[in-house]
Motif scaffolding. Structure first.
Motif, mmCIF file in Angstrom:
data_model
loop_
_atom_site.group_PDB
_atom_site.id
_atom_site.type_symbol
_atom_site.label_atom_id
_atom_site.label_comp_id
_atom_site.label_asym_id
_atom_site.label_seq_id
_atom_site.Cartn_x
_atom_site.Cartn_y
_atom_site.Cartn_z
ATOM 1 N N SER A 130 4.839 18.270 -3.970
ATOM 2 C CA SER A 130 3.925 17.195 -4.378
ATOM 3 C C SER A 130 2.611 17.390 -3.644
ATOM 4 C CB SER A 130 4.517 15.812 -4.060
ATOM 5 O OG SER A 130 4.747 15.679 -2.670
ATOM 6 N N TYR A 131 1.597 16.649 -4.079
ATOM 7 C CA TYR A 131 0.261 16.783 -3.516
ATOM 8 C C TYR A 131 -0.247 15.407 -3.083
ATOM 9 C CZ TYR A 131 0.284 21.436 -5.630
ATOM 10 O OH TYR A 131 0.598 22.725 -5.983
ATOM 11 N N LYS A 132 -0.948 15.376 -1.972
ATOM 12 C CA LYS A 132 -1.528 14.114 -1.503
ATOM 13 C C LYS A 132 -2.961 14.001 -1.996
ATOM 14 C CE LYS A 132 1.369 13.837 2.632
ATOM 15 N NZ LYS A 132 1.390 13.687 4.124
ATOM 16 N N GLN B 238 -6.037 19.937 -3.735
ATOM 17 C CA GLN B 238 -6.353 20.601 -4.989
ATOM 18 C C GLN B 238 -5.183 21.446 -5.483
ATOM 19 O OE1 GLN B 238 -10.044 22.766 -4.408
ATOM 20 N NE2 GLN B 238 -11.244 20.989 -5.097
ATOM 21 N N LEU B 239 -5.151 21.606 -6.770
ATOM 22 C CA LEU B 239 -4.133 22.419 -7.434
ATOM 23 C C LEU B 239 -4.846 23.397 -8.354
ATOM 24 C CD1 LEU B 239 -0.868 21.322 -9.116
ATOM 25 C CD2 LEU B 239 -2.675 22.268 -10.563
ATOM 26 N N CYS C 214 -6.073 15.784 -6.690
ATOM 27 C CA CYS C 214 -5.186 14.604 -6.710
ATOM 28 C C CYS C 214 -5.993 13.372 -6.314
ATOM 29 C CB CYS C 214 -4.034 14.823 -5.731
ATOM 30 S SG CYS C 214 -2.913 13.401 -5.609
ATOM 31 N N THR C 215 -5.976 12.363 -7.166
ATOM 32 C CA THR C 215 -6.695 11.106 -6.899
ATOM 33 C C THR C 215 -5.744 9.924 -7.087
ATOM 34 O OG1 THR C 215 -7.411 10.744 -9.188
ATOM 35 C CG2 THR C 215 -8.810 12.161 -7.804
ATOM 36 N N GLU C 216 -6.242 8.721 -6.793
ATOM 37 C CA GLU C 216 -5.428 7.515 -6.930
ATOM 38 C C GLU C 216 -4.956 7.312 -8.366
ATOM 39 O OE1 GLU C 216 -5.878 2.660 -6.268
ATOM 40 O OE2 GLU C 216 -7.372 4.041 -5.426
ATOM 41 N N CYS D 92 0.859 -1.184 0.000
ATOM 42 C CA CYS D 92 0.000 0.000 0.000
ATOM 43 C C CYS D 92 0.895 1.234 0.000
ATOM 44 C CB CYS D 92 -0.911 -0.002 1.219
ATOM 45 S SG CYS D 92 -2.209 -1.277 1.161
ATOM 46 N N GLN D 93 0.827 1.992 -1.074
ATOM 47 C CA GLN D 93 1.662 3.192 -1.209
ATOM 48 C C GLN D 93 0.793 4.443 -1.078
ATOM 49 O OE1 GLN D 93 3.838 3.041 -4.888
ATOM 50 N NE2 GLN D 93 5.186 1.374 -4.192
ATOM 51 N N GLU D 94 1.359 5.449 -0.429
ATOM 52 C CA GLU D 94 0.625 6.705 -0.253
ATOM 53 C C GLU D 94 0.354 7.333 -1.615
ATOM 54 O OE1 GLU D 94 0.890 10.715 2.543
ATOM 55 O OE2 GLU D 94 2.710 9.573 2.080
ATOM 56 N N ILE D 95 -0.850 7.837 -1.763
ATOM 57 C CA ILE D 95 -1.228 8.464 -3.037
ATOM 58 C C ILE D 95 -0.582 9.841 -3.113
ATOM 59 C CG2 ILE D 95 -3.159 9.323 -4.427
ATOM 60 C CD1 ILE D 95 -4.889 7.149 -3.107
ATOM 61 N N ILE D 96 0.331 10.011 -4.066
ATOM 62 C CA ILE D 96 1.069 11.260 -4.266
ATOM 63 C C ILE D 96 0.942 11.679 -5.729
ATOM 64 C CG2 ILE D 96 3.338 12.373 -4.220
ATOM 65 C CD1 ILE D 96 2.326 11.826 -1.458
#
Length: 265
Positions: free
Chosen positions: A228-230, A234-235, A253-255, A207-211
């Motif tokens: 980077s954004y988790k 929003q950007l 930012c989504t998976e 399981c990797q953090e969504i970045i």
């Protein structure tokens, strides 16, 4: 003819027609052996020797050899020693066997066992041999293939189907599913299966953090960019003069990455 000549002819005839003795001991055979020790030849014509069977053989009829004019001959040719039967070697649950030596279940035969798909041989020996006193060793035993316990990935969990206990071995055909916690994505197989060889068909996923990395926008730029954004962050971006947003000026930012994809047109 003189008396001496006649006597000489008579002696010659008697010698030439005399039945010879056997100069060798009775033959020792593969299955039969004389019941007594015969090691002092010669043996007169007409000497009879009775035979018994070696271990692993049974006698059919009376086996007798007789010295006949210098050679040993069997009196009853049909009498013999045959391989002793062992009977059926026995079936094993979740497996089968086949003959690898011989064509019948008799002395000298060998059968080898194999387990059905999804089962493993627990016994040290996978065969049985028909010996003089019966079948060797116990019937081999097959047990369903087992896979080692698995642990949930870091920042994830195991989703079980059925009443399975965590931390216990798994049997052939059982399936383990995985799921990641919020803000993490699954890398690898979502499910693993216990194979027939007692091994999992795939490694436990991670399981990797969504970045999300800062995107490169043709004819546009990001407002106040971060490294980077988790997930869910929003950007905002702006387009150069003469260009407009593709869909909207803020993306999330989504998976699966930025949604919607930022671009200027």
């Amino acid at each position: 003819m003189s008396f001496l000549s006649y006597a000489a002819l008579l002696l010659c005839w008697m010698y030439c027609t005399a039945e010879r003795a056997c100069e060798e001991p009775p033959p020792r055979r593969v299955k039969e052996v004389p019941t007594e020790i015969w090691d002092k030849p010669p043996y007169p014509h007409g000497t009879q020797v009775t035979y018994s069977c070696r271990p692993g053989y049974i006698k059919l009829g009376r086996i007798v050899f007789e010295c006949a004019d210098g050679s040993w001959k069997q009196r009853l040719p049909l009498a013999e020693c045959r391989n002793k039967p062992c009977g059926h070697p026995g079936d094993t649950e979740f497996g089968s066997f086949h003959l690898t030596s011989g064509s019948e279940f008799v002395f000298g035969a060998r059968v080898e066992y194999r387990c059905n798909d999804g089962y493993q041989m627990l016994s040290q020996r996978n065969y049985r041999e028909c010996q003089a006193n019966g079948w060797s060793n116990d019937i081999p035993h097959c047990e369903v293939a087992k896979c080692l316990p698995v642990q949930a990935p870091e920042n994830g969990r195991i989703i079980m189907t059925g009443a399975f206990e965590l931390g216990r071995e798994y049997s052939f055909g059982q399936v383990v599913n995985f799921e990641c916690n919020a803000k993490y994505k699954l890398v690898g197989s979502k499910e693993i299966i216990c194979s027939s060889n007692g091994k999992w068909n795939s490694d436990v996923p991670q399981c990797q953090e969504i970045i999300c990395d800062v995107p490169e926008i043709l004819h546009g730029s990001v407002r106040s960019p971060k490294g980077s954004y988790k997930e869910s962050e929003q950007l905002r971006f702006v387009c150069d003069e003469g260009y407009r947003y593709g869909e909207r000026a803020d993306v999330q930012c989504t998976e699966s990455g930025w949604n919607p994809a930022p671009y200027c047109t």
